[in-house]
Design a protein around this motif. Structure first.
Motif, PDB file in Angstrom:
ATOM      1  N   PHE A 256       5.421  -0.337  -7.758  1.00 48.05           N
ATOM      2  CA  PHE A 256       6.663   0.397  -7.977  1.00 48.05           C
ATOM      3  C   PHE A 256       6.797   1.600  -7.064  1.00 48.05           C
ATOM      4  O   PHE A 256       5.819   2.099  -6.486  1.00 48.05           O
ATOM      5  CB  PHE A 256       6.754   0.853  -9.446  1.00 48.05           C
ATOM      6  CG  PHE A 256       5.550   1.595  -9.939  1.00 48.05           C
ATOM      7  CD1 PHE A 256       5.457   2.964  -9.809  1.00 48.05           C
ATOM      8  CD2 PHE A 256       4.481   0.908 -10.535  1.00 48.05           C
ATOM      9  CE1 PHE A 256       4.343   3.651 -10.266  1.00 48.05           C
ATOM     10  CE2 PHE A 256       3.367   1.584 -11.000  1.00 48.05           C
ATOM     11  CZ  PHE A 256       3.289   2.965 -10.857  1.00 48.05           C
ATOM     12  N   THR A 257       8.021   2.047  -6.951  1.00 47.17           N
ATOM     13  CA  THR A 257       8.347   3.290  -6.260  1.00 47.17           C
ATOM     14  C   THR A 257       9.548   3.887  -6.957  1.00 47.17           C
ATOM     15  O   THR A 257      10.200   3.225  -7.772  1.00 47.17           O
ATOM     16  CB  THR A 257       8.626   3.051  -4.763  1.00 47.17           C
ATOM     17  OG1 THR A 257       8.757   4.301  -4.107  1.00 47.17           O
ATOM     18  CG2 THR A 257       9.905   2.253  -4.559  1.00 47.17           C
ATOM     19  N   SER A 258       9.870   5.137  -6.651  1.00 45.43           N
ATOM     20  CA  SER A 258      11.043   5.745  -7.275  1.00 45.43           C
ATOM     21  C   SER A 258      12.297   5.070  -6.750  1.00 45.43           C
ATOM     22  O   SER A 258      12.325   4.563  -5.621  1.00 45.43           O
ATOM     23  CB  SER A 258      11.090   7.250  -6.979  1.00 45.43           C
ATOM     24  OG  SER A 258      11.379   7.468  -5.614  1.00 45.43           O
ATOM     25  N   VAL A 259      13.349   5.067  -7.553  1.00 48.28           N
ATOM     26  CA  VAL A 259      14.597   4.425  -7.143  1.00 48.28           C
ATOM     27  C   VAL A 259      15.138   5.078  -5.874  1.00 48.28           C
ATOM     28  O   VAL A 259      15.604   4.404  -4.958  1.00 48.28           O
ATOM     29  CB  VAL A 259      15.638   4.505  -8.280  1.00 48.28           C
ATOM     30  CG1 VAL A 259      17.016   4.093  -7.788  1.00 48.28           C
ATOM     31  CG2 VAL A 259      15.210   3.614  -9.440  1.00 48.28           C
ATOM     32  N   GLY A 260      15.046   6.408  -5.823  1.00 46.47           N
ATOM     33  CA  GLY A 260      15.538   7.108  -4.633  1.00 46.47           C
ATOM     34  C   GLY A 260      14.794   6.695  -3.384  1.00 46.47           C
ATOM     35  O   GLY A 260      15.390   6.427  -2.342  1.00 46.47           O
TER      36      GLY A 260
ATOM     37  N   PHE B 108       0.800  -1.227   0.000  1.00 46.00           N
ATOM     38  CA  PHE B 108       0.000   0.000   0.000  1.00 46.00           C
ATOM     39  C   PHE B 108       0.833   1.277   0.000  1.00 46.00           C
ATOM     40  O   PHE B 108       0.376   2.324  -0.420  1.00 46.00           O
ATOM     41  CB  PHE B 108      -0.958   0.018   1.197  1.00 46.00           C
ATOM     42  CG  PHE B 108      -0.268   0.110   2.518  1.00 46.00           C
ATOM     43  CD1 PHE B 108       0.132  -1.028   3.176  1.00 46.00           C
ATOM     44  CD2 PHE B 108      -0.026   1.333   3.106  1.00 46.00           C
ATOM     45  CE1 PHE B 108       0.771  -0.954   4.407  1.00 46.00           C
ATOM     46  CE2 PHE B 108       0.612   1.410   4.338  1.00 46.00           C
ATOM     47  CZ  PHE B 108       1.015   0.269   4.979  1.00 46.00           C
ATOM     48  N   SER B 109       2.074   1.222   0.437  1.00 42.31           N
ATOM     49  CA  SER B 109       2.901   2.429   0.486  1.00 42.31           C
ATOM     50  C   SER B 109       3.560   2.714  -0.861  1.00 42.31           C
ATOM     51  O   SER B 109       4.266   3.702  -1.009  1.00 42.31           O
ATOM     52  CB  SER B 109       3.987   2.284   1.558  1.00 42.31           C
ATOM     53  OG  SER B 109       4.848   1.212   1.240  1.00 42.31           O
ATOM     54  N   GLN B 110       3.336   1.857  -1.852  1.00 46.20           N
ATOM     55  CA  GLN B 110       3.946   2.029  -3.159  1.00 46.20           C
ATOM     56  C   GLN B 110       2.864   2.273  -4.221  1.00 46.20           C
ATOM     57  O   GLN B 110       1.685   2.071  -3.992  1.00 46.20           O
ATOM     58  CB  GLN B 110       4.754   0.774  -3.516  1.00 46.20           C
ATOM     59  CG  GLN B 110       5.822   0.433  -2.481  1.00 46.20           C
ATOM     60  CD  GLN B 110       6.518  -0.868  -2.809  1.00 46.20           C
ATOM     61  OE1 GLN B 110       7.001  -1.046  -3.918  1.00 46.20           O
ATOM     62  NE2 GLN B 110       6.571  -1.772  -1.856  1.00 46.20           N
ATOM     63  N   GLY B 111       3.310   2.702  -5.386  1.00 44.11           N
ATOM     64  CA  GLY B 111       2.376   2.857  -6.488  1.00 44.11           C
ATOM     65  C   GLY B 111       2.050   1.506  -7.102  1.00 44.11           C
ATOM     66  O   GLY B 111       2.878   0.593  -7.076  1.00 44.11           O
TER      67      GLY B 111
END
Length: 648
Positions: free
Chosen positions: A318-322, A226-229
Motif C-alpha cells: 500500500f501507499t497513501s492515496v495522494g 519496494f517503494s511502497q509499504g
C-alpha cells in the motif's frame, strides 16, 4: 557491446557459396563473425538451410514443457510485454525459449505485416531453434556462446530467416546456469540498435527477479513493490513482517511484528479479504482506522500467498492515496525534454531570446513568454526549466485553452473529496507551465494570484512552484477590457520574453531547414542531403504564418516526397508556393491585404494553375473556363508575369 559493420551483399555471397553451395568453408571470412562461421560449419551436416516447415512440439509436449518452465515464464512474460509496449512502433517480436532453444512464449504486435513475416519464419510456440535442428540461429548461437548474439539477414543458416534481424540473450539462474533465452526479432530493414540495449536491460531485469524468486518467494513480492509499504500476515491475522515505509504511512513507531491486526486497527480484516476477492489483484482504495481514531486513506493491493497450495499468508502492499495519484500522474511523462541547445537559429533576434531565457533560468521568478503560435514558446519554457536548479523536478504543462473552464479549477488545484491531486501540487519543487493563459477564467486567475503571493494552497499546504506562462494575445489589452486581472499580469510579467515570428528572423530559416532535414531523413531513413535552389528561394522568402511548426511540417513533407538525394520545388505544398508568389508578384503583405476577398481568391487560383501547368496560358485559360484574352488582362491587373512560371 560492439558488432562489426554489416555487409549484406558480402554475407549473402558467402551464404550462397558455403551454405547453399558446396565450397569448403575456410578458417576465416572477412566481414563475417568467426562465431557465425563456426556455427555454419557445425550446422552443415545437421540442418537443411532450405527447410520451410521445421518440427514443432505437439500440444501435449508443449503443455508439459510450459508447465515445467512456469516459473521462468511467469517472471519473463511481464518484462517481454513491457518491452513490447516500448518497442511496438518498431515492429519487434519478442520470444522466450528454454535452455535448449524450444520456444515457450511469444509477444508480438497485432501488425499484419509483422504477423505475416513471423508466420513465414515459422515463429510459433513449440518451435525448436537448436543448432542441430535449424542450423545457425541467434538463439542457438547465443546459448552455445553463452553471450548476446545479433544475426542479420544471411548470417542465419536457414533461408526463411534471411529477411529478419534477431538479437538473442541467454538467461541465467542464481547459480549462473542457463535457463532460457530471449530473442527479439523483426524485419531486417527495420532493425534499430536501440533494441540491443533494451534487450540487455530486459534480460538483466529477468535474471534479477529470477534469482530473487529462487532465494525467497516472499522477497520477490517485496522487491516488486519496494517503494511502497507492505505488511505480511498469517492466517490468524498476525503481523509476520513489514517495512519502514509501512510504519511511516501508518504513523506507528513500535515494532508490530508478532502482534494481531486488531491490536492496532478498528477495521475488520475479513473486510480486506473480501475486497481482494472483488478486485482480483487490482489496487483499491481503503481507509484504515487506528485505535486512536486517526483515519488513513490508502491505495491497497492485497495478495493471498500460497505455500504448498495452502493460502496461509496474506500480503498488503500500500501507499497513501495522494502518493499513488501523484506517482500515476508523474508516470504520464511530466518532464522537460528540451535545452537551450535545442533552440535552433543564428539571428540576432533568437540570440536575444536565448540570452533572456538563460537569465530567467537562473531565477525563480515568474516568466511571461509571448509570441505567435508555432514560434517555440513551450520549447523555450522547457529550456528555462532544464537550465535551472529545478531541472531534476517536474515540468507540468497545463493547456488552458484545452481544459473546459468548469474543470480548470480541479485541473490546477485538485479535488480533495475525490482524492484528485492538482497540477500545481504535482509541480512542487519544479515548474508549472501555463500555456495560453489568456483562456484562464477569472476565478482561477484569483487562485493563481493568491498562490503567487503566499506560496500556499487554500488548504494551507506550502509549495515551491515556479510559474512560466505563455500567451498568443496581448495580455495588456485584455487587462484594459477587464478580461485579465492586472495584478496577476504584473505578478507573471516579472521576466518578459517575446519570441518573434519566423518572418521577423529570416536568418534562422536555413539553419532550421537543415536541422529538420537531418532529423527527418534519419527518422524516415531517406538519403536526402540537398535542396533545389528554387525550393530554398521560396522557403527562405515565404512568410511562414504557422512559423517554425509550419516549416517543420513542410520539411517533413519534402523529405517524404523526395525520390532521390534532393528536395525539389515541385514537391512544395501549393499554398506555400502561392503565398510566396503572391508576396513576390502582387506586392508586400500590406498591399495584399488591400485586395478585396474575391479578387484575392481569383489571384491565388491563377497562380496555382500557372504553377501546375508550367506557365502554359492556353491550358490555364481552359482550366479556369475563361477566354485567353481575359486571362492575360487579369494577369496584368494582378501584376502576374506568366514567363516566371515557364521554367517551373
Amino acid at each position: 557491446m560492439e558488432y562489426k559493420e554489416h555487409n549484406y551483399e558480402l554475407i549473402k555471397e558467402y551464404w550462397n557459396r558455403y551454405v547453399a553451395g558446396y565450397e569448403e568453408m575456410p578458417e576465416h571470412l572477412e566481414g563475417l563473425d568467426d562465431r557465425v562461421l563456426n556455427s555454419w560449419k557445425r550446422s552443415k551436416l545437421k540442418a537443411n538451410p532450405f527447410e520451410t516447415n521445421p518440427p514443432l512440439l505437439n500440444q501435449v509436449e508443449l503443455e508439459n514443457l510450459t508447465k515445467e518452465k512456469q516459473d521462468l515464464i511467469k517472471i519473463a512474460v511481464p518484462y517481454m510485454i513491457q518491452f513490447y509496449e516500448i518497442a511496438k512502433n518498431t515492429t519487434q517480436n519478442v520470444l522466450l525459449t528454454d535452455a535448449e532453444g524450444k520456444q515457450l512464449k511469444n509477444i508480438s504486435a497485432n501488425n499484419k505485416d509483422l504477423l505475416e513475416i513471423m508466420t513465414h519464419a515459422s515463429v510459433a510456440n513449440g518451435s525448436n531453434y537448436a543448432e542441430d535442428v535449424c542450423g545457425t540461429s541467434s538463439v542457438s548461437l547465443s546459448l552455445y556462446e553463452d553471450s548476446p548474439i545479433l544475426l542479420r539477414g544471411y548470417e542465419h543458416y536457414r533461408a526463411i530467416y534471411h529477411n529478419l534481424a534477431c538479437f538473442s540473450l541467454p538467461i541465467h539462474s542464481l547459480g549462473n546456469k542457463q535457463v532460457g533465452c530471449i530473442c527479439i526479432t523483426g524485419p531486417l530493414d527495420k532493425y534499430q540498435p536501440l533494441v540491443s540495449s533494451a534487450g540487455l536491460m530486459m534480460v538483466h531485469a529477468i535474471e534479477n527477479e529470477l534469482r530473487l524468486t529462487q532465494s525467497n518467494f516472499i522477497t520477490d513480492i517485496i522487491a516488486q513493490n519496494f517503494s511502497q509499504g507492505f505488511m505480511l500476515f498469517n492466517s490468524q491475522h498476525n503481523i509476520l513482517r513489514l517495512n519502514d515505509k509501512a510504519k511511516a504511512l501508518l504513523r506507528i513507531r513500535q515494532d508490530m511484528v508478532g502482534h494481531e491486526f486488531e491490536e492496532y486497527f478498528l477495521n475488520d480484516f475479513n473486510e480486506i479479504i473480501e475486497l481482494e476477492k472483488q478486485h482480483e489483484k487490482q489496487k483499491f482504495q481503503y481507509t484504515l482506522i487506528l485505535k486512536n481514531g486517526l483515519q488513513i486513506a490508502l491505495s491497497v493491493l492485497a495478495v493471498p500467498i500460497k505455500e504448498n497450495n495452502q493460502e496461509d499468508m496474506f500480503l498488503l502492499i500500500f501507499t497513501s492515496v495522494g502518493e499513488a495519484n501523484k506517482e500515476a500522474s508523474m508516470k504520464v511523462g511530466y518532464t522537460a525534454r528540451y535545452y537551450f541547445r535545442d533552440i535552433v537559429g543564428e539571428s540576432e533576434e533568437i540570440k536575444k531570446v536565448k540570452e533572456l531565457g538563460k537569465l530567467a533560468s537562473k531565477s525563480s521568478s515568474s516568466v511571461l513568454i509571448t509570441g505567435e503560435a508555432g514560434t517555440g514558446r513551450e520549447l523555450l519554457a522547457q529550456a528555462i526549466h532544464t537550465g535551472g536548479e529545478r531541472r531534476e523536478s517536474p515540468f507540468i504543462t497545463v493547456r488552458c485553452g484545452s481544459v473546459p473552464k468548469e474543470m480548470m479549477e480541479i485541473e490546477l488545484f485538485g479535488d480533495d473529496e475525490n482524492s484528485q491531486i492538482g497540477k500545481i501540487e504535482l509541480a512542487d519543487k519544479g515548474t508549472l507551465f501555463l500555456d495560453e493563459i489568456e483562456n484562464l477564467s477569472i476565478e482561477c486567475q484569483v487562485k493563481i494570484l493568491s498562490y503567487l503571493r503566499t506560496g500556499m494552497m487554500e488548504n494551507g499546504k506550502k509549495l515551491s512552484v515556479r510559474i512560466i506562462a505563455c500567451s498568443q494575445k496581448d495580455l495588456l489589452h485584455l487587462v484594459s477590457v477587464n478580461q485579465f486581472r492586472s495584478d496577476l499580469y504584473y505578478k507573471l510579467n516579472v521576466i518578459s520574453i517575446i519570441v518573434p515570428p519566423l518572418r521577423r528572423r529570416r536568418a534562422d530559416i536555413r539553419p532550421l531547414i537543415q536541422y529538420y532535414t537531418d532529423r527527418y531523413r534519419k527518422m524516415l531513413r531517406k538519403d536526402v542531403t540537398n535542396i533545389e535552389k528554387r525550393c530554398i528561394e521560396v522557403m527562405t522568402n515565404y512568410n511562414w504564418p504557422g512559423n517554425v511548426r509550419e516549416l517543420e511540417s513542410t520539411v517533413e513533407h519534402l523529405v517524404n516526397m523526395a525520390s532521390g538525394h534532393v528536395m525539389k520545388f515541385k514537391d512544395l505544398p501549393d499554398e506555400i508556393v502561392t503565398g510566396y508568389l503572391s508576396q513576390k508578384y502582387i506586392g508586400p503583405e500590406e498591399e495584399v491585404q488591400k485586395i478585396i476577398s474575391p479578387e484575392k481568391v481569383e489571384c491565388s487560383e491563377i497562380i496555382k494553375c500557372l504553377k501546375r501547368e508550367h506557365g502554359h496560358m492556353k491550358t490555364v485559360a481552359t482550366v479556369l473556363h475563361m477566354p485567353l484574352s481575359t486571362l492575360y488582362r487579369k494577369c496584368s491587373k494582378y501584376n502576374i508575369d506568366p514567363k516566371n512560371y515557364r521554367e517551373w
